[in-house]
Scaffold this active site. Structure first.
Site, mmCIF file in Angstrom:
data_model
loop_
_atom_site.group_PDB
_atom_site.id
_atom_site.type_symbol
_atom_site.label_atom_id
_atom_site.label_comp_id
_atom_site.label_asym_id
_atom_site.label_seq_id
_atom_site.Cartn_x
_atom_site.Cartn_y
_atom_site.Cartn_z
ATOM 1 N N GLU A 386 2.624 16.621 -5.012
ATOM 2 C CA GLU A 386 3.825 16.399 -4.184
ATOM 3 C C GLU A 386 5.141 16.622 -4.932
ATOM 4 O O GLU A 386 6.147 15.982 -4.636
ATOM 5 C CB GLU A 386 3.809 15.001 -3.590
ATOM 6 C CG GLU A 386 2.718 14.805 -2.546
ATOM 7 C CD GLU A 386 2.883 13.550 -1.727
ATOM 8 O OE1 GLU A 386 3.484 12.586 -2.224
ATOM 9 O OE2 GLU A 386 2.412 13.540 -0.572
ATOM 10 N N GLU A 458 -4.142 15.971 2.105
ATOM 11 C CA GLU A 458 -4.112 14.540 2.453
ATOM 12 C C GLU A 458 -3.668 14.382 3.907
ATOM 13 O O GLU A 458 -2.900 15.197 4.416
ATOM 14 C CB GLU A 458 -3.102 13.758 1.596
ATOM 15 C CG GLU A 458 -3.474 13.588 0.153
ATOM 16 C CD GLU A 458 -2.407 12.825 -0.642
ATOM 17 O OE1 GLU A 458 -1.746 11.928 -0.073
ATOM 18 O OE2 GLU A 458 -2.233 13.152 -1.824
HETATM 19 C C1 GAL Z 1 0.749 10.730 -0.674
HETATM 20 C C2 GAL Z 1 0.385 10.714 -2.156
HETATM 21 C C3 GAL Z 1 -0.810 9.837 -2.444
HETATM 22 C C4 GAL Z 1 -0.697 8.540 -1.713
HETATM 23 C C5 GAL Z 1 -0.565 8.830 -0.261
HETATM 24 C C6 GAL Z 1 -0.549 7.607 0.602
HETATM 25 O O1 GAL Z 1 2.053 11.076 -0.506
HETATM 26 O O2 GAL Z 1 0.113 11.999 -2.596
HETATM 27 O O3 GAL Z 1 -0.943 9.636 -3.809
HETATM 28 O O4 GAL Z 1 0.421 7.867 -2.176
HETATM 29 O O5 GAL Z 1 0.638 9.517 -0.046
HETATM 30 O O6 GAL Z 1 -0.641 7.982 1.913
#
Ligand code: GAL
Length: 810
Positions: A386, A458
């Site tokens: 990110e 994700e």
């Molecule tokens: C994302 C991040 C993860 C975790 C996740 C929670 O932005 O890459 O490490 O924090 O959010 O939803």
């Protein structure tokens, strides 16, 4: 002579390192005796300050070098120490390492005193203000500390095999295996013999021999061999092979390495991921490497267990090792069971200064070199998770990965659209779905290059934190969101797949999570107990039968006692529902609104069946109308009924002259679950005409503790072994009691000890513990007591299959 000696036992440990530890006459009586993997600080389950594990700690060990090591090379490998390490032997510094997630090997030959005791000291800095990845910004996971993976010493001849990179080509009639061999030094006349066997076979077949020529230097030209009828590696048939490489001089084998690999082709194309030329939709979850109490420090069995849970219980076909390279044991298991892996360099949003970036590039190098023989790895993550674009930096990371492994694609996780794409795959964290919005973005709305593959790295996570003890509708919403995104991603032909956030809840920094230092983002809790959302994933596999219900069927759990939506999660052909043993309805997959999932959630829309037609004196159309209205009332309650139901009610009054009192009587008879005799619900999952699983929901009259270990025969191999025990409170029908948060007392007998507190509590009817071997063999017991149930005892046996450990004193 054994060539690899594990140095996991007999370390002295202190939370505050001092240079005096380097002295031979240092008084080590104040050091704590520890074994590796070790966490620099055990933590509570939650509500603790992340500063407790930030320190400069010291590990000291007496290493006796036997005479037979004379004239040999001694290579020390630390598989993982968080986060910066300095290694000293006999007072002299041997080297340092600046990444908590990659291994490092140091040649200690020069300072090693053969035939004597040597003092080996490792200084480990676990403070989070280090100028190395992932630090610089507060990260959403705890980073722990200590020598949390294993340590070993390889004793080698003067010339040895330093590295072997194995790759395969399956395009021809015969498959090919090619190895790139690096020796520690050029060695003219040396013979390199390679042989091959399929994992499980006794015998190796010799592939061929090669004689090293003068001019070749330490890098041997690639050695290529054809293999007839090689069984391919894939998700269903993870066939593994072992390539043995020996170096021989004057008939003497000087060194030998065995590389485990698989024949397969993994490819990202514009329209998705292809394994052995077949398109595979990636359906994965993100995994952190943390555990309750001991952070990162868990041995082989626990690493492998997580891979098994992902593949066998959750039924996913892939995992992203967010946000760093993880234990080789975990990866070995992924290789063995056919679980695809996207692994990445450490980092979280922040990009640091030049020194920091140089370390990140170094991390790419170490990651690729150390992991590239794992057949399960299909993608290298070469961006900081990110982070923003930084072309100069990411050109370097991409080049490094491509040079060291031209055969695997690179990705790099970003949270922004249309970013600069230097990688082969656009990997994007898609948090579009909020329960109402569509499940995921279209590829064309995100990527900056449609000709390259696109992958969702994700989704969900912080969008809907969910605790095991949240109320039913919350847990249901969590599950449905996972279903919504999976379904949407499955519908998009040109999305290679997706990784949900995440496998289990994890300890995190103060800025994240629910204030108790936990992110409740998992489809499982920290002990790897499944939440309802876990079944959304499990339903997509076919090997283990799944049948679960989103509700305990207690209407009082819902506002206004209106049930809301109740879903069946199953991978069976159909599910028959009975109320008070009366058949109500048989549901099939066609009843699920999810068109792109193999086995999407199925909504229960009938609590009555044909009871009204059969028992009441109504005309068929009237009975039909009443049933519809009553079923709607069960779900929505009187004040939230859809308009269509009011129309039915009016029709009933006008055409059939029904009175409101009559409706109330019918409601109480067929829908209201209170007052009278208690209602029971039963569900049967049917597959191939047979009942494969059943659920009974009926008021509980007794409760029982249920505890299960992942394995009962513990073995000390390279170090101690740990078993994971999942504990749940169940009613007499086997239903989890979601609001049981009672205390649990743990006690052991025999050669095991408990990791973490001996007094704990279940949360949402589930919890767990871990037991650890102590270096002694024998029978052991774990006793689990609660205030409301009979005691439960689990029996374990502990075996020691390593002489070195047998001699080790705790
Ligand atoms: C994302 C991040 C993860 C975790 C996740 C929670 O932005 O890459 O490490 O924090 O959010 O939803």
């Amino acid at each position: 002579m054994r060539n690899r000696i594990y140095l996991n036992n007999g370390w002295g440990y202190t939370e505050s390192y001092s240079d005096t530890m380097l002295n031979a006459d240092y008084d080590d009586s104040g050091l704590k005796s520890v074994r590796l993997p070790h966490t620099c600080k055990e933590t509570p389950f939650h509500y603790f300050d992340e500063h407790i594990y930030q320190m400069v700690s010291g590990y000291r060990k007496v290493l006796t070098a036997p005479e037979e090591w004379r004239g040999k090379k001694a290579l020390l490998t630390i598989d993982g120490a968080a986060h910066e390490s300095e290694v000293f032997l006999n007072g002299s510094k041997i080297g340092e390492h600046h990444c908590g997630y990659t291994a490092f090997t140091m040649d200690i030959t020069e300072k090693l005193k053969v035939g004597e005791d040597n003092i080996l000291v490792v200084k480990v800095d676990s403070r989070e203000d280090r100028n190395i990845p992932p630090f610089g910004f507060v990260v959403d996971y705890m980073t722990y500390g200590g020598i949390y993976r294993e340590v070993y010493l390889d004793i080698k001849e003067a010339v040895y095999l330093q590295d072997i990179f194995v790759r395969t080509d399956i395009s021809g009639e015969k498959s090919e295996v090619t190895s790139q061999i690096t020796l520690n030094e050029s060695a003219e006349g040396l013979i390199i013999r390679q042989s091959l066997r399929k994992r499980g076979n006794e015998e190796y077949q010799i592939l061929g021999e090669y004689v090293v020529e003068t001019a070749t230097g330490d890098r041997i030209p690639e050695l290529k061999y054809q293999v007839e009828n090689a069984s391919l590696w894939d998700i269903e048939h993870p066939n593994l092979y072992e390539l043995k490489t020996e170096i021989i001089r004057d008939g003497e084998i000087l060194d030998e390495r065995i590389e485990t690999f698989g024949f397969r082709k993994a490819e990202f194309r514009a329209d998705g991921f292809y394994l052995n030329n077949k398109k595979v939709k990636i359906r994965g979850l993100n995994r952190h490497q943390s555990f309750p109490y001991v952070g990162y420090a868990m041995p082989e069995s626990m690493q492998k267990h997580d891979a098994d849970i992902l593949k066998k219980e959750l039924g996913v076909n892939a995992v992203r090792t967010s946000h760093y390279p993880q234990s080789h044991y975990f990866l070995d298991r992924c290789d063995e069971i056919g679980l695809l892996v996207f692994t990445e360099i450490p980092g979280w949003q922040h990009i640091g200064d030049d020194e920091w970036k140089a370390q990140a590039v170094e991390n790419v190098r170490d990651m690729v070199l150390q992991y590239r023989n794992h057949v399960s790895i299909i993608l290298w993550g070469v961006r900081i998770n990110e982070s923003l674009d930084d072309d100069e930096f990411y050109k370097r990371t991409n080049t490094m990965a491509h040079e060291l492994d031209p055969f695997r694609a690179t990705g790099g996780v970003r949270a922004h659209k249309k970013s600069s794409l230097l990688e082969d795959v656009y990997t994007y964290n898609d948090f579009l779905h909020d329960g109402k919005t569509k499940g995921c973005e279209r590829k064309s709305d995100v990527t900056s290059d449609m000709s390259k593959a696109y992958l969702i790295s994700e989704y969900n996570g912080h969008m809907y934190p969910t605790k095991a003890y949240d109320w039913e509708e919350h847990r249901l919403e969590h599950a449905m969101r996972h279903a919504n995104v999976l379904d949407a991603a499955a519908a998009e032909e040109d999305i290679a797949g997706s990784f949900g956030w995440c496998m289990f809840d994890y300890n995190t920094h103060k800025d994240f999570g629910s204030g108790d230092r936990i992110c409740y983002h998992g489809v499982m809790d920290m002990f790897r107990n499944p939440k309802l959302a876990a079944d959304i994933y499990a339903c997509e596999q076919e090997k283990i039968p799944v049948l679960s219900l989103s509700s305990s069927m207690d209407i009082g759990e819902h506002p206004g006692c209106n049930r809301g939506n109740t879903y069946i999660l199953t991978n069976a052909d159909s599910v028959r529902m009975y109320k008070n043993d009366r058949f109500i309805k048989e549901y099939t997959q066609a009843d699920s609104p999810y068109r792109h999932l193999k086995h999407g959630p199925i909504l229960i829309d009938d609590f009555i069946g044909d009871a009204i037609e059969k028992n009441e004196d109504f005309k068929p159309a009237q009975a039909e109308g009443i049933k519809k209205a009553l079923n709607a009332t069960a779900r929505y309650g009187l004040s939230n009924l859809p308009k269509s139901i009011y129309l039915i009610a009016i029709k009933m009054m006008v055409i059939y002259h029904m009175k409101p009192e009559q409706a109330v009587t019918l409601y109480n008879r067929y829908i209201g679950d209170w007052g009278g005799e208690s209602t029971s619900y039963r569900f049967e999952a049917i597959k191939d005409g047979k009942v494969i699983k059943e659920i009974t929901k009926q008021p509980a009259t007794s409760i029982q503790i249920h505890a299960e270990a992942d394995h009962y025969e513990l073995v000390e191999k390279n170090t101690y072994d740990v078993a994971a025990i999942r504990i749940r409170m169940l009613d007499e029908y086997g239903n989890q009691m979601y609001f049981y948060n009672g205390p649990i007392l743990l006690e052991t007998e025999g050669p095991i000890e408990i990791i973490g507190p001996k007094v704990t509590s279940l949360q949402g009817g589930m919890g767990g513990t871990y037991i650890k071997t102590t270096g002694r063999a024998g029978e052991a017991l774990l006793k689990i007591c609660t205030s409301q149930t009979e005691k439960v005892q689990l029996k374990f046996s502990v075996a020691i299959d390593n002489l070195e450990i047998q001699n080790f004193k705790t």
